[in-house]
Scaffold this active site. Structure first.
Site, mmCIF file in Angstrom:
data_model
loop_
_atom_site.group_PDB
_atom_site.id
_atom_site.type_symbol
_atom_site.label_atom_id
_atom_site.label_comp_id
_atom_site.label_asym_id
_atom_site.label_seq_id
_atom_site.Cartn_x
_atom_site.Cartn_y
_atom_site.Cartn_z
ATOM 1 N N TYR A 135 0.781 -1.337 -0.110
ATOM 2 C CA TYR A 135 -0.037 0.064 -0.012
ATOM 3 C C TYR A 135 0.862 1.235 -0.019
ATOM 4 O O TYR A 135 0.211 2.433 0.005
ATOM 5 C CB TYR A 135 -0.918 -0.071 1.214
ATOM 6 C CG TYR A 135 -2.014 -0.868 1.165
ATOM 7 C CD1 TYR A 135 -2.147 -2.067 0.627
ATOM 8 C CD2 TYR A 135 -3.331 -0.081 1.384
ATOM 9 C CE1 TYR A 135 -3.176 -2.933 0.415
ATOM 10 C CE2 TYR A 135 -4.568 -1.137 1.263
ATOM 11 C CZ TYR A 135 -4.328 -2.424 0.823
ATOM 12 O OH TYR A 135 -5.404 -3.095 0.763
ATOM 13 N N LYS A 202 2.105 -13.823 5.972
ATOM 14 C CA LYS A 202 2.226 -14.860 5.149
ATOM 15 C C LYS A 202 3.920 -15.077 4.940
ATOM 16 O O LYS A 202 4.645 -14.889 3.655
ATOM 17 C CB LYS A 202 1.849 -14.421 3.726
ATOM 18 C CG LYS A 202 0.436 -14.271 3.507
ATOM 19 C CD LYS A 202 -0.136 -15.691 3.369
ATOM 20 C CE LYS A 202 0.152 -16.347 2.188
ATOM 21 N NZ LYS A 202 -0.256 -17.807 2.071
ATOM 22 N N ASP A 251 -3.896 -16.862 5.708
ATOM 23 C CA ASP A 251 -4.958 -17.813 5.056
ATOM 24 C C ASP A 251 -5.639 -18.592 5.995
ATOM 25 O O ASP A 251 -6.549 -18.766 6.108
ATOM 26 C CB ASP A 251 -4.636 -18.159 3.748
ATOM 27 C CG ASP A 251 -3.102 -19.084 3.775
ATOM 28 O OD1 ASP A 251 -2.327 -18.408 4.034
ATOM 29 O OD2 ASP A 251 -3.157 -20.424 3.861
ATOM 30 N N ASP A 275 -6.231 -5.189 6.029
ATOM 31 C CA ASP A 275 -7.452 -4.625 5.171
ATOM 32 C C ASP A 275 -8.465 -5.813 4.961
ATOM 33 O O ASP A 275 -9.651 -5.619 5.209
ATOM 34 C CB ASP A 275 -6.878 -4.290 3.762
ATOM 35 C CG ASP A 275 -7.928 -3.000 3.137
ATOM 36 O OD1 ASP A 275 -9.185 -2.889 3.644
ATOM 37 O OD2 ASP A 275 -7.612 -2.957 1.875
#
Ligand code: NAI
Length: 384
Positions: A135, A202, A251, A275
């Site tokens: 971002y 991640k 995830d 987000d």
């Protein structure tokens, strides 16, 4: 008498309506809780269209100066002016004030339809890093000269196999940025008696960005919170500190919060993961329209309604002031005025279960009767 000054920005679109619904509730809750011993003092700052009409600027210098000197602020939604020289007023405020932590509490209010069987088990607070990651806005379009230069550097000097036609983005994650975010989450967990902080990342794939975020997070916990915080392993070995720090691959966490929501409490994560999980959790409790939030630096806490300006319903007395009201309750908790915040939460719960709600919620509550923005605010005020 104890007073706290709140700098407030009305906002565009439904901003004036939701403020008209929300502010009396906040003042009444403080009055009811402290009987005149404490008071919020409201100081309006101009931003958005209202500012443009008065000064020719969307974010006047005076507003920015006041915000730089303040510690508490609240805002309604701001429309991003087309061609005004800003990517977005919200992004500009975040960058200029270095509002590095985006905090979203997610809890269930009885009566609202939710897509899951036990939404009442969801009680989490997401701490999302707000300034780094993909971002950061560092990217170049496929085929552009800039992308070609970056790609030739990556291929020729770094030995990376990047397709020449790729669009390219950069994902900066720093030790400082990661640590200050995790520190805020841990401080919150300590102050609010929360039981765990989960680092979501991640790192299995992106080792030096997401994986590093995880490592730096554990470092802050060990270096600065050793008396209060233990790892999952320490907990399994019989440790007895009040807060557990753990980590989950992003995830997997999405699955876990659906299946075992009671095991998650404070979540600290990078910008993009944050987000996604903030909105997913809000949907899990059926409460996107009620979700409150705050963006914080070390100096200022800037509370806001998380929705936009809703231009199609602006001026029609249809908007739901709930997000701004609950953001106000967050502000009250932030300054330690918990009694007033509790009154608001209890009243919102009561009004929702009474089924007289704004149109957006009426679709989510069986047998509900629709009321306007103004009346909904009044109902919450009366039920404090
Ligand atoms: P939006 O949140 O304004 O609207 C999305 C949908 O939700 C619409 O159907 C709207 O009617 C409804 N809605 C939103 N808030 C509501 C409320 N309080 N009560 C009842 N219904 C509500 O998002 P959208 O349409 O993407 O953006 C509109 C404008 O708002 C844009 O200019 C955007 O830049 C700005 N925006 C500002 C934000 C902020 O200031 N934090 C956040 C999101 C968008």
């Amino acid at each position: 008498m104890q007073t706290r000054t709140v700098l407030w920005i009305e906002g565009d679109g439904i901003g004036p309506e939701v403020w008209a619904g929300a502010r009396p509730v906040l003042d009444a809750a403080v009055e009811k809780a402290y009987g005149g011993e404490r008071k919020l003092e409201w100081k309006e700052l101009l931003a958005g269209k209202k500012a443009f009409e008065a000064t020719g600027e969307y974010l006047p210098q005076e507003t920015m100066d006041a915000l730089r000197g303040g510690d508490l602020a609240m805002k309604g939604p701001l429309e991003t002016p087309v061609g005004g020289g800003y990517r977005s007023l919200n992004v500009t405020l975040r960058q200029v004030l270095d509002l590095y932590a985006c905090i979203r509490p997610v809890r269930y209010f009885q009566g609202i339809q939710s897509p899951v069987k036990h939404p009442e088990k969801v009680d989490m607070v997401v701490f999302r890093e707000n300034t780094e990651d993909v971002y950061a806005g560092i990217e170049w379009a496929s085929g552009s000269d800039e992308a070609k230069r970056v790609i030739s550097f990556l291929r020729d000097e770094m030995g990376a196999a990047v397709d020449a036609s790729a669009g390219v983005g950069v994902k900066p994650i720093t030790p400082g940025g990661s640590k200050r975010l995790v520190r805020k989450a841990l401080q919150y967990a300590v102050e609010r008696d929360r039981s765990s902080v989960t680092l979501s990342h991640k790192g299995n794939i992106m080792k030096f960005t997401e994986g590093a975020f995880r490592a730096w997070g554990y470092e802050v916990a060990a270096d600065e919170f050793a008396d209060k915080v233990m790892t999952e392993q320490e907990a399994n070995e019989g440790g007895s500190k009040p807060i557990v720090i753990k980590d989950r691959i992003a995830d997997a966490l999405f699955q876990q919060v659906l299946m075992y929501p009671e095991q998650y409490d404070v979540i600290a994560t990078t910008n993009l993961n944050g987000d996604y999980i903030s909105d997913a959790l809000a949907a899990q409790v059926g409460g996107l329209g009620l979700a409150p939030g705050v963006n914080m630096s070390d100096e200022i806490a800037f509370f806001e309604a998380t929705h936009g300006t809703a231009p199609t319903i602006a001026g029609k007395d249809l908007a739901n002031p709930g997000s701004l009201i609950l953001s106000g309750a967050m502000l009250l908790e932030h300054i330690g005025w918990d009694e007033a915040a509790k009154l608001i939460h209890a009243s919102v719960e009561k009004v929702l279960s009474g089924g007289r709600v704004t149109v957006d919620l009426a679709g989510q509550i069986e047998g509900a009767e629709q009321v306007g923005c103004k009346e909904f605010g009044q109902l919450i005020g009366e039920n404090l």
